[in-house]
Enzyme design. Structure first.
Site, short mmCIF file in Angstrom:
data_model
loop_
_atom_site.label_atom_id
_atom_site.label_comp_id
_atom_site.label_asym_id
_atom_site.label_seq_id
_atom_site.Cartn_x
_atom_site.Cartn_y
_atom_site.Cartn_z
N HIS A 1 51.00 71.44 41.29
CA HIS A 1 51.32 69.80 40.84
C HIS A 1 50.14 69.77 40.28
O HIS A 1 50.48 67.97 40.03
CB HIS A 1 51.67 69.18 42.50
CG HIS A 1 52.85 70.41 42.68
ND1 HIS A 1 53.70 69.88 43.89
CD2 HIS A 1 53.91 70.73 42.10
CE1 HIS A 1 54.13 70.13 44.05
NE2 HIS A 1 54.94 71.67 42.99
N PRO B 1 47.16 61.41 54.01
CA PRO B 1 49.00 61.11 54.28
C PRO B 1 49.56 62.62 53.97
O PRO B 1 49.60 62.18 52.62
CB PRO B 1 49.54 59.95 53.73
CG PRO B 1 48.55 59.03 53.17
CD PRO B 1 47.09 59.98 53.22
N ASP B 2 50.56 63.06 54.59
CA ASP B 2 51.25 64.03 52.84
C ASP B 2 53.12 63.09 53.39
O ASP B 2 52.36 62.17 53.18
CB ASP B 2 52.36 65.31 54.55
CG ASP B 2 53.07 65.05 55.54
OD1 ASP B 2 53.60 63.75 55.81
OD2 ASP B 2 53.48 65.64 56.38
N PHE B 3 54.22 63.68 53.05
CA PHE B 3 54.79 62.65 51.83
C PHE B 3 56.03 63.29 52.72
O PHE B 3 56.53 61.46 52.77
CB PHE B 3 55.00 63.67 50.63
CG PHE B 3 53.93 63.52 49.98
CD1 PHE B 3 53.80 62.60 48.93
CD2 PHE B 3 53.12 65.27 49.65
CE1 PHE B 3 52.88 62.70 48.16
CE2 PHE B 3 52.13 64.92 48.60
CZ PHE B 3 52.07 64.40 47.56
N ARG B 4 56.51 64.14 53.56
CA ARG B 4 57.67 63.24 54.16
C ARG B 4 57.42 64.07 55.64
O ARG B 4 58.74 63.99 56.21
CB ARG B 4 58.40 65.21 54.08
CG ARG B 4 59.05 65.12 52.51
CD ARG B 4 59.44 65.91 52.17
NE ARG B 4 60.24 65.86 50.33
CZ ARG B 4 59.17 66.21 49.58
NH1 ARG B 4 58.28 66.86 49.97
NH2 ARG B 4 58.76 66.08 48.42
N SER C 1 45.84 68.93 54.74
CA SER C 1 44.79 67.87 54.39
C SER C 1 45.16 66.52 55.20
O SER C 1 44.31 65.41 54.94
CB SER C 1 45.35 67.42 52.54
OG SER C 1 44.59 68.05 51.54
N CYS D 1 40.39 46.64 11.58
CA CYS D 1 39.76 46.55 12.58
C CYS D 1 41.21 47.71 12.59
O CYS D 1 40.92 48.61 11.98
CB CYS D 1 42.56 45.67 12.60
SG CYS D 1 41.83 44.59 13.22
N ALA E 1 50.32 69.75 51.55
CA ALA E 1 50.19 68.36 52.10
C ALA E 1 49.71 68.01 53.92
O ALA E 1 48.41 67.70 53.72
CB ALA E 1 50.69 67.24 51.60
N GLN F 1 49.71 72.92 45.91
CA GLN F 1 50.17 71.90 45.62
C GLN F 1 50.02 70.23 45.60
O GLN F 1 50.01 69.35 45.74
CB GLN F 1 51.75 71.30 46.79
CG GLN F 1 53.06 72.62 46.45
CD GLN F 1 53.96 72.52 47.37
OE1 GLN F 1 54.63 72.05 47.40
NE2 GLN F 1 53.83 72.96 48.09
N ASN F 2 48.53 70.44 46.05
CA ASN F 2 47.46 68.86 46.73
C ASN F 2 47.19 68.74 45.21
O ASN F 2 47.16 69.99 44.70
CB ASN F 2 47.03 69.51 47.43
CG ASN F 2 47.52 69.44 48.66
OD1 ASN F 2 49.06 69.77 49.48
ND2 ASN F 2 47.14 70.41 49.56
N ASP G 1 44.39 66.55 46.03
CA ASP G 1 43.24 65.74 46.24
C ASP G 1 41.54 66.46 45.67
O ASP G 1 40.82 66.51 45.59
CB ASP G 1 44.05 65.51 48.19
CG ASP G 1 43.89 67.26 48.41
OD1 ASP G 1 43.17 68.16 47.75
OD2 ASP G 1 44.38 67.16 49.68
P1 OAD Z 1 55.29 67.24 52.85
O1 OAD Z 1 54.99 66.40 52.91
O2 OAD Z 1 56.75 67.77 51.71
O3 OAD Z 1 55.19 68.63 53.84
C1 OAD Z 1 53.85 68.10 54.95
C2 OAD Z 1 54.52 69.76 55.27
O4 OAD Z 1 52.86 69.87 56.15
C3 OAD Z 1 55.00 69.35 56.23
O5 OAD Z 1 56.49 70.08 57.25
C4 OAD Z 1 54.52 69.27 57.79
O6 OAD Z 1 54.93 68.54 59.04
C5 OAD Z 1 53.86 69.72 57.82
N1 OAD Z 1 52.44 69.34 58.12
C6 OAD Z 1 52.09 68.05 57.96
N2 OAD Z 1 50.86 67.72 59.44
C7 OAD Z 1 49.86 68.81 59.42
C8 OAD Z 1 49.17 69.62 60.41
N3 OAD Z 1 48.12 68.40 60.34
N4 OAD Z 1 49.47 70.78 60.69
C9 OAD Z 1 50.07 71.47 59.82
N5 OAD Z 1 51.41 70.76 59.43
C10 OAD Z 1 51.19 69.36 59.09
O7 OAD Z 1 54.43 68.21 51.47
P2 OAD Z 1 54.40 68.96 50.55
O8 OAD Z 1 55.38 70.26 50.94
O9 OAD Z 1 52.76 69.40 50.35
O10 OAD Z 1 54.38 66.23 44.79
O11 OAD Z 1 55.25 68.38 49.34
C11 OAD Z 1 55.55 68.96 47.95
C12 OAD Z 1 55.84 67.86 47.06
O12 OAD Z 1 56.04 67.10 47.00
C13 OAD Z 1 54.08 67.46 46.91
O13 OAD Z 1 53.15 68.14 45.80
C14 OAD Z 1 54.11 66.22 45.58
C15 OAD Z 1 55.03 65.46 47.19
O14 OAD Z 1 56.11 64.56 46.42
C16 OAD Z 1 53.97 65.73 43.25
O15 OAD Z 1 52.62 64.96 44.19
C17 OAD Z 1 53.79 65.89 41.99
#
Ligand code: OAD
Length: 340
Positions: free
Chosen positions: A138, A45-48, A39, A195, A36, A118-119, A121
């Site tokens: 995903h 937004p990312d997730f974590r 993007s 029906c 995430a 994993q995205n 989008d």
């Molecule tokens: P996470 O939100 O877990 O991690 C995103 C990572 O990117 C984190 O380490 C952030 O610090 C980093 N980050 C965010 N913005 C950034 C930027 N501009 N430049 C550099 N780093 C940045 O997202 P994913 O790892 O993609 O599952 O999460 C994995 C899966 O967990 C997703 O696919 C989703 C979620 O539950 C489903 O949708 C099924």
């Protein structure tokens, strides 16, 4: 690894050495793994992330736990929070970032063996990366089906439902014979006055929810990571398996480069791991500079997204993403309270 451990494949652990390695033609089966973070500059937004991540904001709501929005059992009982999020996350309103376009550039130079993302989008496709080089581990919003009978649901109808944050129901009739029907609703009369039983199961985009199997393609292409001669990991916390194990399957001493805000997974434990911590778009621009690809990269990106969007992304995204996430969270909260 300690600073005193010398690199094996690279001349040294630096972006300049990475660029030399690529330019010398030693990396032509590059595997890229993304999450995430690539993007967020696009406004998604990312997730974590602690302040701007989706889960931190959903934690305060009435959900059993934040990840429940992507849990099938929860979706069966209450699909509305997912559709509130889907309205704002749905492809079409966002543009690729320079990181997406950089991966596209690797593809156009014939260097990309596979992109594992994993995205959900669809921005990799929007960046012009050929479909056969992308594994959407995903799933994505690109298609959708009934969770009961498995019948596909039309794209145009899906778009209409998502735009209104309405939960779509399966429109297939018994006669079509899709999969296992567990209920039918007689809610439409045929031209003969009889029906027609409709499935009316819940429709869900083909996103992989928690505890569900990843697409077979993910496992079929896994060996491309094992045979890669170079790996790039961008914008992921590597916290969800089995994807999180993918970078580990790249054999030593194949160089692995991480572009991420923080160190993740096993990246940084090998002699040829290069960590570029911080904003991934900034890191990618630095690599493009070192490769002599920067002008081409910027031109292709601007042509794709337009000057206005390019300016918006360059202005920085933290406030925009924070506002977006707060708005999404309040919409989900509203829906949950309405249900109460
Ligand atoms: P996470 O939100 O877990 O991690 C995103 C990572 O990117 C984190 O380490 C952030 O610090 C980093 N980050 C965010 N913005 C950034 C930027 N501009 N430049 C550099 N780093 C940045 O997202 P994913 O790892 O993609 O599952 O999460 C994995 C899966 O967990 C997703 O696919 C989703 C979620 O539950 C489903 O949708 C099924």
């Amino acid at each position: 690894v300690s600073d005193y451990t010398p690199a094996v494949t690279l001349a040294e652990r630096s972006l300049a050495a990475v660029a030399d390695h690529i330019r010398s033609g030693k990396a032509h089966r590059i595997v890229v793994m993304t999450g995430a973070g690539i993007s967020t500059a696009a406004g998604i937004p990312d997730f974590r992330s602690s302040e701007t991540g989706l889960y931190a904001h959903l934690a305060a709501l009435n959900l059993p736990y934040p990840e429940a929005v992507f849990d099938l059992d929860f979706f069966r009982t209450n699909p509305k929070p997912f559709y509130v999020l889907a309205k704002d996350l749905y492809p079409g309103t966002f543009c690729p970032t320079i990181s997406h376009v950089f991966i596209g550039l690797l593809a156009s130079k014939g260097l990309l063996a596979q992109l594992f993302t994993q995205n959900i989008d669809c921005l990799e496709r929007a960046a012009g990366i050929p479909a056969d080089l992308i594994v959407e581990a995903h799933g994505s919003f690109a298609s959708q089906r009934c969770i009961d009978c498995g019948a596909p649901f039309p794209d145009d109808k899906m778009r209409e439902h998502v735009a209104r944050a309405e939960v779509p129901r399966c429109i297939h009739s018994q006669a079509k014979g899709y999969g296992r029907y567990n209920r039918f609703v007689c809610n439409r009369a045929s031209s003969h006055g009889r029906c027609i039983g409709l499935c009316v199961g819940l429709v869900k985009p083909d996103i992989v929810f928690f505890h569900k199997a990843l697409p077979e393609l993910f496992y079929e292409r896994w060996n491309l990571a094992e045979t890669a001669d170079f790996a790039l990991v961008l914008g992921t916390s590597l916290s969800v398996n089995p994807f999180a194990a993918l970078p580990d399957s790249v054999p030593e001493p194949v160089p692995r480069v991480l572009f991420n805000s923080e160190r993740v997974g096993s990246l940084g434990t090998r002699a040829d791991d290069v960590l570029v911590l911080g904003d991934c778009d900034t890191g990618v621009r630095k690599l493009a500079d070192a490769l002599g690809w920067r002008d081409k990269l910027e031109t292709e990106w601007r042509q794709l997204v337009g000057d206005q969007e390019a300016g918006r992304q360059l202005q920085g995204m933290t406030k925009r993403v924070r506002d977006e996430v707060a708005q999404l969270a309040s919409q989900v909260d509203q829906v949950l309270h309405l249900d109460d």
